[in-house]
Design an enzyme around this catalytic site. Structure first.
Site: not given
Ligand code: ADP
Ligand code: MG
Length: 763
Positions: A16, A454
């Site tokens: 169906c 992550d």
């Molecule tokens: P993850 O892969 O651990 O999720 P992200 O891609 O969010 O990490 O960020 C990678 C890196 O960038 C962090 O480990 C930090 O060192 C730096 N970073 C990102 N956002 C910030 C922030 N708001 N203040 C300080 N450092 C930051």
């Molecule tokens: Mg992250």
């Protein structure tokens, strides 16, 4: 162009669904049609300006189906909205009614079938001289009872099958009802002719033998089978029932210092509500006062009640086990987590798994093929059989095989195989806090061989804390944190929360920031006063050609801490270290994934040393560090190009592109929102051990589907030749249509029960 889901009435089997799908697709203006027999719904894509539901209804009505047109109220956001709209909750009542009709039919026809079987058994035993034949007078009496019983069975109980024939004659579309109808009607007509014209026919055929019993018993078995099937199908959908049951009807609101009970629909965002001990939480919100223990098992699958404090979120539908508390409503109506879950589960249950395409294709061509086969079999018996057995016997066997093939070959089990398992699997997932977006995702998940995770929020708790401060180049510690916190106050990153809450605790000033900008995966920048500041990881500041003394914090990074560096264009002002603890379940989850033969790779934007430490703590032996969100996506593409099926688990903050690229995107939900569009699977409470459960769920569900399909196929592959008489030339044995009826009823019931078995599987 938009997509609509309607409840469909009148579907009796999988073919169906195929017929309807074809009819919808043929309709001009309809761009897509997905009809699901399991949930009895049709998902249609069409142009609203050209087509109305009424028009669609007219298209399918001649085929014997109808489409339930929802009223405006049901399309709204009321409590029963999802249920009514998707036809799941509402159909429970209908299904129960349908069930009682079935039950009455079954009860009335079973005694007749029992009587027929009794007489048949007597005949057979007498033939082998085990007991003596029934006295002539009794036989005469039975002879007259059978036609009466068969007439009742065929025309009253078996009405749907006769309607199936009528539909076939009128529109040319046949389904399983048509097959049963033709089979049982043929047996009835043959027998009726024999009874009516006994004398003139005596010289051509064996008039002692009629097939009223076949009509009675086959219809009885199939009705019984349908009854049992409907009963267990009711159980497959109970996950949604339970979720709907969690919705609260009234709430205690505080108005002008007085408590008042109001209907749930009147609760608005910002209302202050009270929950007493043992009370259910009516809407999502944030605690203002009180420290209750809350049991969230029913929504998130979290096994233990946990104590909550001021500022913590509460979820609608969960239970306050001890203590009175007040909270502020933040999400009401269809915005609550529970509503999202219900919507997601019902949509996923109604979606089609790719594996079903095969079953659909087969059941679409199955019915016509079976019709042809049954006629060919009858002709073969008449042509070949007459030569060896004489006309009378050949006709009788031909009829038996004709009816047998029609009855045994129903594609009913085939159509139930996939959807019932998907409905149970998706529902079971929801009860464990695993939300599946659609059946295709559930199907893909079991094939995954690499999981990219992550770090922050997935492997670690995602709640880092500031652990040390190193002010450089003459700046005071307080000033350093004040500037850094002012910048971070603009960011949503977990690291930002750590720094801002440290500053707040120490009552440091948060300054206004201009020209603020987030540098994804690295950090951020902005102007305070006239000075431009930069904050982030070492890579970010090296890109600005600042010289970073990595040695100074190497010891810390080797212990898994993350540096956050604050600088101006030409000098470093200081380095703070933040530390994020491993999730307690991370290590075990990783080892379980390894045991399932799955590679686990951690991808993070964090420092290499930090990443190495966290990875080793979690038992992960492969990691990539200091990667930007875009690089995570590239890493996934690279793995995919090597032929891996990749799942990506992330918190969804900046992982959305990677989640979307992965074969299966898995979002770690913080517990208050599930609306992460790019994820195929959402794990509530960010619990990584649920990832293992999700994969096992997928494996169990797929195994269930394969078992179902195998049984549905094998049974036809063996059943059809048996009913046709393939074994007759060798053993002189022909399948009695009564057994065909029994087998046919049993096959659907066994498929549904096999799917239900999934429910009790431990994940
Ligand atoms: P993850 O892969 O651990 O999720 P992200 O891609 O969010 O990490 O960020 C990678 C890196 O960038 C962090 O480990 C930090 O060192 C730096 N970073 C990102 N956002 C910030 C922030 N708001 N203040 C300080 N450092 C930051
Ligand atoms: Mg992250």
């Amino acid at each position: 162009m938009s997509s609509h889901t309607y409840k469909i009435k009148g579907m009796h089997c999988a073919s169906c669904a195929a017929t309807l799908e074809k009819a919808f697709k043929k309709t001009e203006g309809v761009t897509s049609a997905e009809v699901n027999y399991g949930t009895e719904t049709a998902k249609l894509g069409y142009d609203d300006t050209k087509i109305t539901p009424d028009y669609l209804l007219k298209k399918i009505e001649p085929l014997g189906y109808s489409l339930i047109i929802p009223t405006a109220g049901e399309m709204g956001m009321s409590e029963s909205e999802h249920a009514a709209h998707l036809g799941i909750g509402q159909s429970k009542k209908e299904k129960i009614e349908e069930l009682s009709v079935f039950k009455r039919k079954v009860m009335s026809v079973i005694p007749l079938a029992a009587f027929s079987l009794f007489v048949m058994g007597w005949d057979i035993l007498a033939q082998f001289n085990i007991i003596s034949a029934a006295p002539e007078m009794w036989r005469e009496f039975f002879h007259h009872l059978f036609p009466i019983f068969a007439t009742y069975t065929l025309f009253i109980v078996g009405q749907p099958y006769l309607v199936g024939i009528y539909r076939f004659l009128r529109s040319g579309s046949a389904n399983m009802d048509t097959l049963i109808g033709i089979g049982t009607l043929a047996a009835f007509i043959y027998s009726f002719i024999v009874s009516a014209f006994e004398e003139p026919l005596r010289s051509f055929i064996n008039v002692e033998h009629t097939y009223y019993d076949v009509t009675i018993v086959v219809i009885a078995f199939i009705t019984l089978g349908k009854y049992l099937e409907a009963k267990s199908k009711l159980k497959t959908g109970d996950a949604i029932e339970k979720l709907l049951g969690l919705q609260v009807k009234t709430a205690l609101v505080v108005l002008h210092n007085k408590e008042m009970e109001i209907p749930i629909g009147e609760v608005a965002k910002g209302d202050i509500l009270i929950v007493k001990p043992g009370g259910k939480i009516p809407v999502d919100g944030v605690i203002i006062e009180g420290t209750p223990f809350i049991d969230e098992a029913m929504v998130t699958g979290e096994p233990m009640p946990a104590q909550k404090h001021e500022g913590d979120g509460v979820i609608a539908g969960t239970l306050n086990t001890t203590g009175v508390f007040t909270f502020k409503a933040t999400k009401v109506g269809s915005e609550t987590l529970l509503s999202h879950i219900i919507q997601m589960v019902s949509q996923a249950q109604a979606s089609k798994a790719p594996i079903q395409a095969l079953a659909d294709k087969i059941s679409a061509v199955f019915v016509p093929i079976v019709l042809v086969l049954s006629v060919l079999s009858l002709l073969a018996w008449l042509i070949v059989g007459t030569e060896y057995l004489g006309f009378s016997q050949a006709l009788s066997y031909g009829l038996v095989s004709f009816v047998g093939i029609l009855v045994i070959a129903c594609p009913c089990a085939l159509g139930l195989a996939t959807p019932t398992a998907i409905i149970v699997g998706v529902g079971k997932g929801a009860r464990e806090g695993i939300l599946v977006k659609d059946a295709a995702t559930l199907e893909k998940l079991h094939k995954v061989d690499v999981v990219v995770v992550d770090k922050t929020g997935t492997i670690t708790k995602g709640k880092p804390e500031l652990v040390s401060i190193n002010a450089l180049n003459g700046i005071r510690e307080k000033e350093l944190i004040s500037i850094l916190a002012s910048l971070e106050a603009q960011s949503e990153h977990p690291i930002a929360h750590a720094i801002v809450s440290y500053a707040q605790k120490n009552k440091l000033e948060i300054l206004p920031v201009k020209q603020f900008e987030i540098i994804k995966g690295m950090g951020l920048k902005g102007k305070i006063g006239n000075i431009e500041y930069f904050a982030g990881n070492a890579k970010f500041l090296e890109n600005l050609s600042l010289n970073i003394e990595k040695k100074s914090f190497e010891k810390d990074t080797l212990e898994g801490k993350t540096p956050v560096i604050l600088a101006t264009k030409d000098k470093i002002l200081g380095i703070v270290m933040v530390a994020d603890a491993l999730k307690s379940e991370a290590k075990e989850a990783v080892s379980k994934l390894h045991k399932l033969g799955i590679r686990v790779i951690m991808a993070t934007g964090d420092d290499k040393n930090t990443a190495r430490y966290i990875a080793s703590q979690a038992g992960i032996d492969e990691f990539v560090a200091e990667v930007l969100p875009a690089d995570k996506l590239l890493k996934i593409k690279e793995l995919q190009s090597k032929g891996f099926i990749v799942a990506m688990a992330g918190d969804g903050v900046n992982d959305a592109p990677a989640l979307a690229q992965a074969d299966v995107g898995i979002a770690m939900s913080t517990g208050t929102d599930v609306a992460i569009e790019s994820a195929g699977i959402t794990l509530l409470n960010g619990d990584i051990s649920k990832l293992v459960k999700a994969i096992r769920l997928s494996k169990f569900t797929m195994r269930g589907i394969r078992q179902n399909l195998f049984w549905a196929f094998i049974y036809n592959i063996i059943g059809i030749p048996l009913a046709g008489g393939a074994l007759y030339p060798i053993f002189g044995w022909l399948l009695n249509p009564i057994f065909a009826g029994l087998a046919m009823a049993f096959s659907s019931v066994s498929v549904v029960s096999n799917s239900l078995r999934l429910k009790s599987k431990k994940l």
